[in-house]
Design an enzyme around this catalytic site. Structure first.
Site, PDB file in Angstrom:
ATOM      1  N   LYS A 101       2.717  -4.346   4.551  1.00  0.00           N
ATOM      2  CA  LYS A 101       2.452  -5.497   3.690  1.00  0.00           C
ATOM      3  C   LYS A 101       2.786  -5.207   2.222  1.00  0.00           C
ATOM      4  CE  LYS A 101       0.554  -7.706   7.214  1.00  0.00           C
ATOM      5  NZ  LYS A 101      -0.835  -8.117   7.322  1.00  0.00           N
ATOM      6  N   ASP A 102       2.750  -3.933   1.849  1.00  0.00           N
ATOM      7  CA  ASP A 102       3.074  -3.569   0.461  1.00  0.00           C
ATOM      8  C   ASP A 102       4.486  -3.986   0.077  1.00  0.00           C
ATOM      9  OD1 ASP A 102       0.634  -2.263  -0.211  1.00  0.00           O
ATOM     10  OD2 ASP A 102       1.296  -0.465   0.860  1.00  0.00           O
TER      11      ASP A 102
END
Length: 484
Positions: A112-113
């Site tokens: 998700k980063d």
């Protein structure tokens, strides 16, 4: 490039407005009016690009100079990945007969980063731009998101300390891993509030959607979305399909435009949707594999054409995928039905009312031209973690194990297992984030990175609320009014 809603009842809008709004006012999801087409000649010129340069080239196709000038876009992209441990942002490893695309080299050790570090910077830039254009009117954004684990911490790390942004993250009580929770609640910045909800992720996601569908509340508090309903997240995830394709082609030392298969651990359908867009843009993807755990509504759809909710959400070793309703699936359905807004509205209305959507055999066959699927049990998940540790000395998180196991099952079932068509599995999180499952599989704890180890020593802040939209709304209202 303009953006339209899947439900077709709002005017076309800009990238800037689509990203700041998140969810369209008609309840639909924003998508680009057209999907850019990339020629093989252009792909050839991109082969040697760094990750950041590739991101710049692809994202430039989806937004106009008026949204973000190219020079500013380049600064955002090259700046947002400075905290990553991997210079090239992501990494492709050959493991046995397949390739693993490691997406967990960002600040929270999650895929998700990759999107949320970018989105946080984009939010801040667009708000500053709005403020400069109209200094008399305060430009603020109230970000409200639901998480089954990784989205929350990645969003918080992307938004902490950002000017003009308040961030509220909802997560289900006792349904995320200990490390996932600590990553969220140890962030004490004034603009971040963590809310643990007595219920499931679907309860959290439902609350967020209800808040966005309250148009008066949405406008008054300028609600913004960090879940993958936000188009910018999907756009950012498209890039690593192109990048990994080039790295596999490089490792194979071929000049041919080979076909590749991708296996994607899937919960909310955002990651695999990005792969679908990459394929539609011209990337030579033969097939996408939708890998689910016991919460297998998506597998049941691609197997039978029936998108039917179950009575309960199962607790599994891959909690970030313990999701019953995939919010991004609406975008895929829109393309599946030939971009028919009216039919899409009918489908979603029926599904929201009855929890069921059934498509005919022709549409199922069309869906299977893009995507095959399978589900993976807890036992299969642990067996896969053990297999990769013992045979390849390679530790994987339980979500990645679901992707690996599903790929093996799909390949055997369909006969689609030729080594002439390389297989890439997305590795979505560092194994240490799910140490309990990994230890259960291999008999020892995975190596814990220092950044994760120190979480147990930090102070925390969290608010507990019932699964009640009104209670959450009151909390956000009070907090923002006092903060602002």
């Amino acid at each position: 490039m303009q953006y339209i809603s899947t439900r077709g009842q709002v005017e076309k809008t800009s990238f800037q407005n689509a990203v700041l709004q998140g969810l369209a006012d008609d309840g639909g999801l924003y998508i680009p009016e057209t999907i850019p087409s990339i020629s093989l000649e252009t792909l050839g010129t991109w082969q040697k690009h760094s990750y950041q340069e590739l991101f710049f080239q692809i994202s430039s196709l989806f937004l106009r100079e008026e949204d973000i000038p190219r020079e500013e876009l380049r600064k955002i992209i090259f700046g947002c990945y400075e905290t990553f441990r991997e210079k090239e942002v992501v990494k492709v490893n050959k493991v046995g007969d397949l390739y693993v695309l490691e997406l967990f080299h960002g600040p929270t050790f999650s895929f998700k980063d990759v999107a949320l570090q970018f989105l946080g910077c984009v939010f801040e830039y667009l708000l500053q731009k709005k403020h400069k254009a109209n200094p008399e009117k305060e430009a603020r954004l109230t970000v409200v998101g639901a998480t089954s684990g990784d989205t929350g911490s990645a969003a918080i790390y992307g938004l902490r300390g950002k000017q003009r942004i308040s961030c509220f993250i909802l997560y289900p009580k006792n349904r995320v891993s200990a490390i996932q929770e600590r990553q969220m609640i140890t962030v004490l910045d004034d603009n971040v509030k963590n809310i643990t909800v007595e219920g499931t992720f679907d309860n959290c996601q439902s609350i967020v959607k209800e808040l966005f569908n309250d148009l008066e509340f949405k406008r008054k508090y300028s609600l913004g979305a960090i879940n993958s309903i936000n188009w910018a997240r999907i756009m950012a995830q498209i890039i690593y399909y192109f990048y990994s394709y080039f790295r596999v082609r490089e490792q194979l030392n071929t000049q041919e435009w080979i076909k590749i298969r991708y296996s994607v651990p899937t919960g909310n359908f955002g990651d695999i949707l990005a792969g679908f867009y990459a394929r539609q843009m011209g990337l030579p993807i033969e097939k996408l594999y939708c890998a689910t755990n016991a919460n297998n509504i998506l597998h049941r759809f691609f197997d039978s054409g029936n998108y039917h909710k179950s009575d309960k959400v199962h607790v599994t070793h891959s909690p970030s995928m313990d999701i019953e309703v995939a919010s991004n699936f609406e975008r895929f359905l829109f393309y599946l039905n030939g971009k028919n807004h009216t039919l899409l509205r009918e489908w979603m209305s029926n599904f929201n009312a009855a929890g069921k959507l059934s498509l005919d055999s022709d549409l199922l066959a069309k869906a299977n031209t893009y995507i095959f699927s399978d589900d993976v049990s807890n036992e299969e998940t642990l067996a896969t973690i053990k297999k990769y540790a013992e045979q390849f000395n390679y530790e994987v998180c339980p979500h990645t194990a679901v992707g690996l196991a599903a790929a093996e099952k799909i390949s055997k079932r369909t006969g689609d297992d030729s080594k002439d068509v390389p297989l890439v599995c997305l590795a979505t999180a560092h194994p240490a984030k799910f140490a309990d499952a990994v230890k259960k599989a291999i008999g020892k704890d995975p190596v814990l990175p220092d950044k994760l180890a120190e979480l147990s020593t930090l102070k925390t802040s969290v608010y507990e609320l019932p699964a009640d939209t009104l209670k959450v709304k009151q909390f956000i209202t009070t907090t923002v009014d006092n903060f602002g």
